[in-house]
Design a protein around this motif. Structure first.
Motif, PDB file in Angstrom:
ATOM      1  N   ALA A   5       1.016  -1.221  -0.022  1.00  0.00           N
ATOM      2  CA  ALA A   5      -0.043  -0.043  -0.253  1.00  0.00           C
ATOM      3  C   ALA A   5       0.663   1.150   0.111  1.00  0.00           C
ATOM      4  CB  ALA A   5      -1.125   0.085   1.309  1.00  0.00           C
ATOM      5  N   ARG A   6       0.504   2.254  -0.713  1.00  0.00           N
ATOM      6  CA  ARG A   6       1.354   3.393  -0.849  1.00  0.00           C
ATOM      7  C   ARG A   6       0.931   4.543   0.479  1.00  0.00           C
ATOM      8  NH1 ARG A   6      -1.127   7.737  -4.911  1.00  0.00           N
ATOM      9  NH2 ARG A   6      -1.902   8.512  -3.067  1.00  0.00           N
ATOM     10  N   THR A   7       2.011   5.078   0.847  1.00  0.00           N
ATOM     11  CA  THR A   7       2.010   6.054   2.086  1.00  0.00           C
ATOM     12  C   THR A   7       2.352   7.475   1.150  1.00  0.00           C
ATOM     13  OG1 THR A   7       4.323   5.761   2.588  1.00  0.00           O
ATOM     14  CG2 THR A   7       2.749   4.207   3.266  1.00  0.00           C
ATOM     15  N   LEU A   8       2.081   8.394   2.104  1.00  0.00           N
ATOM     16  CA  LEU A   8       2.340   9.738   1.653  1.00  0.00           C
ATOM     17  C   LEU A   8       3.956   9.900   1.297  1.00  0.00           C
ATOM     18  CD1 LEU A   8       0.157  12.004   4.048  1.00  0.00           C
ATOM     19  CD2 LEU A   8       0.235  11.731   1.459  1.00  0.00           C
ATOM     20  N   CYS A  14       7.466   8.199  -6.252  1.00  0.00           N
ATOM     21  CA  CYS A  14       6.531   7.614  -7.320  1.00  0.00           C
ATOM     22  C   CYS A  14       6.369   8.826  -8.356  1.00  0.00           C
ATOM     23  CB  CYS A  14       5.085   7.592  -6.710  1.00  0.00           C
ATOM     24  SG  CYS A  14       5.101   5.900  -5.647  1.00  0.00           S
ATOM     25  N   ALA A  15       6.535  10.041  -7.846  1.00  0.00           N
ATOM     26  CA  ALA A  15       6.494  10.926  -8.952  1.00  0.00           C
ATOM     27  C   ALA A  15       8.028  10.912  -9.801  1.00  0.00           C
ATOM     28  CB  ALA A  15       6.564  12.464  -8.280  1.00  0.00           C
ATOM     29  N   THR A  16       9.078  10.648  -9.397  1.00  0.00           N
ATOM     30  CA  THR A  16      10.256  10.264  -9.981  1.00  0.00           C
ATOM     31  C   THR A  16      10.161   9.433 -11.062  1.00  0.00           C
ATOM     32  OG1 THR A  16      11.597  11.076  -8.042  1.00  0.00           O
ATOM     33  CG2 THR A  16      12.759   9.809  -9.809  1.00  0.00           C
ATOM     34  N   ALA A  17       9.326   8.111 -10.790  1.00  0.00           N
ATOM     35  CA  ALA A  17       9.385   7.237 -11.833  1.00  0.00           C
ATOM     36  C   ALA A  17       8.315   7.629 -12.762  1.00  0.00           C
ATOM     37  CB  ALA A  17       8.577   6.027 -10.954  1.00  0.00           C
ATOM     38  N   LEU A  18       7.262   8.403 -12.355  1.00  0.00           N
ATOM     39  CA  LEU A  18       6.276   8.959 -13.256  1.00  0.00           C
ATOM     40  C   LEU A  18       6.965   9.839 -14.314  1.00  0.00           C
ATOM     41  CD1 LEU A  18       3.209   8.990 -14.117  1.00  0.00           C
ATOM     42  CD2 LEU A  18       3.145  11.183 -12.490  1.00  0.00           C
ATOM     43  N   ARG A  19       7.981  10.628 -13.735  1.00  0.00           N
ATOM     44  CA  ARG A  19       8.811  11.380 -14.731  1.00  0.00           C
ATOM     45  C   ARG A  19       9.182  10.738 -15.800  1.00  0.00           C
ATOM     46  NH1 ARG A  19       8.624  16.977 -16.323  1.00  0.00           N
ATOM     47  NH2 ARG A  19       9.508  16.141 -18.514  1.00  0.00           N
ATOM     48  N   GLY A  59       6.812   1.160  -9.895  1.00  0.00           N
ATOM     49  CA  GLY A  59       5.552   0.979 -10.465  1.00  0.00           C
ATOM     50  C   GLY A  59       4.305   1.368  -9.410  1.00  0.00           C
ATOM     51  N   HIS A  60       3.165   1.765 -10.120  1.00  0.00           N
ATOM     52  CA  HIS A  60       2.032   2.542  -9.002  1.00  0.00           C
ATOM     53  C   HIS A  60       0.920   2.233  -9.865  1.00  0.00           C
ATOM     54  CE1 HIS A  60      -0.411   6.062  -7.858  1.00  0.00           C
ATOM     55  NE2 HIS A  60      -0.109   5.960  -7.043  1.00  0.00           N
ATOM     56  N   VAL A  61      -0.244   2.032  -8.928  1.00  0.00           N
ATOM     57  CA  VAL A  61      -1.617   2.029  -9.285  1.00  0.00           C
ATOM     58  C   VAL A  61      -2.344   2.389  -8.307  1.00  0.00           C
ATOM     59  CG1 VAL A  61      -2.092  -0.365  -8.636  1.00  0.00           C
ATOM     60  CG2 VAL A  61      -3.398   0.435 -10.276  1.00  0.00           C
ATOM     61  N   CYS A  62      -3.720   3.154  -8.646  1.00  0.00           N
ATOM     62  CA  CYS A  62      -4.553   3.547  -7.471  1.00  0.00           C
ATOM     63  C   CYS A  62      -5.944   3.128  -8.143  1.00  0.00           C
ATOM     64  CB  CYS A  62      -4.387   5.017  -7.053  1.00  0.00           C
ATOM     65  SG  CYS A  62      -5.179   6.152  -8.558  1.00  0.00           S
ATOM     66  N   VAL A  63      -7.032   3.288  -7.321  1.00  0.00           N
ATOM     67  CA  VAL A  63      -8.360   2.824  -7.529  1.00  0.00           C
ATOM     68  C   VAL A  63      -9.181   4.098  -7.103  1.00  0.00           C
ATOM     69  CG1 VAL A  63      -8.758   1.814  -5.229  1.00  0.00           C
ATOM     70  CG2 VAL A  63     -10.197   1.175  -7.355  1.00  0.00           C
ATOM     71  N   VAL A  64      -9.975   4.545  -7.827  1.00  0.00           N
ATOM     72  CA  VAL A  64     -10.967   5.749  -7.541  1.00  0.00           C
ATOM     73  C   VAL A  64     -12.505   4.953  -7.631  1.00  0.00           C
ATOM     74  CG1 VAL A  64      -9.309   7.315  -8.489  1.00  0.00           C
ATOM     75  CG2 VAL A  64     -11.085   6.190 -10.103  1.00  0.00           C
ATOM     76  N   GLN A  65     -13.363   5.745  -6.757  1.00  0.00           N
ATOM     77  CA  GLN A  65     -14.695   5.640  -6.756  1.00  0.00           C
ATOM     78  C   GLN A  65     -15.380   6.766  -6.999  1.00  0.00           C
ATOM     79  OE1 GLN A  65     -14.223   3.481  -2.502  1.00  0.00           O
ATOM     80  NE2 GLN A  65     -16.111   2.718  -3.497  1.00  0.00           N
TER      81      GLN A  65
END
Length: 175
Positions: A5-8, A14-19, A59-65
Motif C-alpha cells: 500500500a502506498r503511503t504519503l 512515485c513522482a520520480t518514476a512517473l517522470r 510502479g504504481h496504481v490507484c483505485v478511484v470511486q
C-alpha cells in the motif's frame, strides 16, 4: 521487489518514476504541475506501489470511486455506484523487461481490494495497441466499449480509448 500500500512518504519516489514514464511514453499526456498530487486523483480510494530492493519506485496504481459510467455499469450488470476505476497505473521504464510482472502484480492488488468491497473494476486505455492493451487482454479483462477520450493531446487530437471490465474469478484463474 515488494508491492505494498502506498503511503504519503512514497509520493516523491512515485513522482520520480512517473517522470521517467512521461519522458519515454508520454504518459501522462500533460506533465502535471504537482506530480504527487496528480497521483491522488478525485475519487481516490487506495493505492499501491512497487519498490526495488534499493527503495526505487518501479510502479504504481490507484483505485478511484464515484465513477459515472452507465455504459460500463450496464455491461457489468451493476449500478454505477458499484463501479471502481483503475487509475494512474504505470511501470517505470527501468523495470520493464526484467520478468517482474509488475503490471500484473499491481492489478492483482486493485482487483483484491475491489473484490473485498463488492465493486466492479473498470479501466480505460488509449486504443493504440501498446503493451498495456496486451496486458489487460492477456489477464482476461473484457473490452466493453470504445469511445473518444474526454481529453485532447497537445496536438489537439482526441484519441480513441478502450473501456475494459476486470475479469471474474473464473477467467482470472485461467489467465
Amino acid at each position: 521487489m515488494i508491492v505494498r500500500a502506498r503511503t504519503l512518504e512514497d509520493l516523491p519516489a512515485c513522482a520520480t518514476a512517473l517522470r521517467a514514464v512521461h519522458d519515454v511514453d508520454g504518459y501522462p499526456t500533460y506533465w502535471p504541475q504537482d506530480a504527487a498530487r496528480w497521483l491522488t486523483p478525485a475519487g481516490y480510494a487506495a493505492a499501491w506501489v512497487a519498490f526495488d530492493e534499493d527503495g526505487t519506485a518501479l510502479g504504481h496504481v490507484c483505485v478511484v470511486q464515484g465513477l459515472d459510467d452507465p455504459v460500463a455499469a450496464a455491461a457489468a450488470g451493476v449500478p454505477v455506484q458499484r463501479l471502481a476505476g483503475v487509475s494512474r497505473l504505470f511501470v517505470a521504464p527501468a523495470a520493464r523487461g526484467r520478468g517482474l510482472s509488475l503490471g500484473t502484480a499491481l492489478l492483482a492488488e486493485v482487483e483484491d481490494w475491489s473484490r473485498q468491497r463488492g465493486l466492479q473494476l473498470m479501466l480505460d486505455v488509449v486504443d493504440d495497441g501498446a503493451p498495456a492493451v496486451q496486458l489487460y487482454e492477456r489477464l482476461g479483462w473484457r473490452l466493453v466499449d470504445r469511445r473518444d477520450a474526454d481529453w485532447v493531446t497537445p496536438q489537439g487530437q482526441r484519441h480513441q480509448v478502450r473501456i475494459y471490465l476486470a475479469p471474474d474469478e473464473e477467467v482470472r484463474g485461467r489467465a
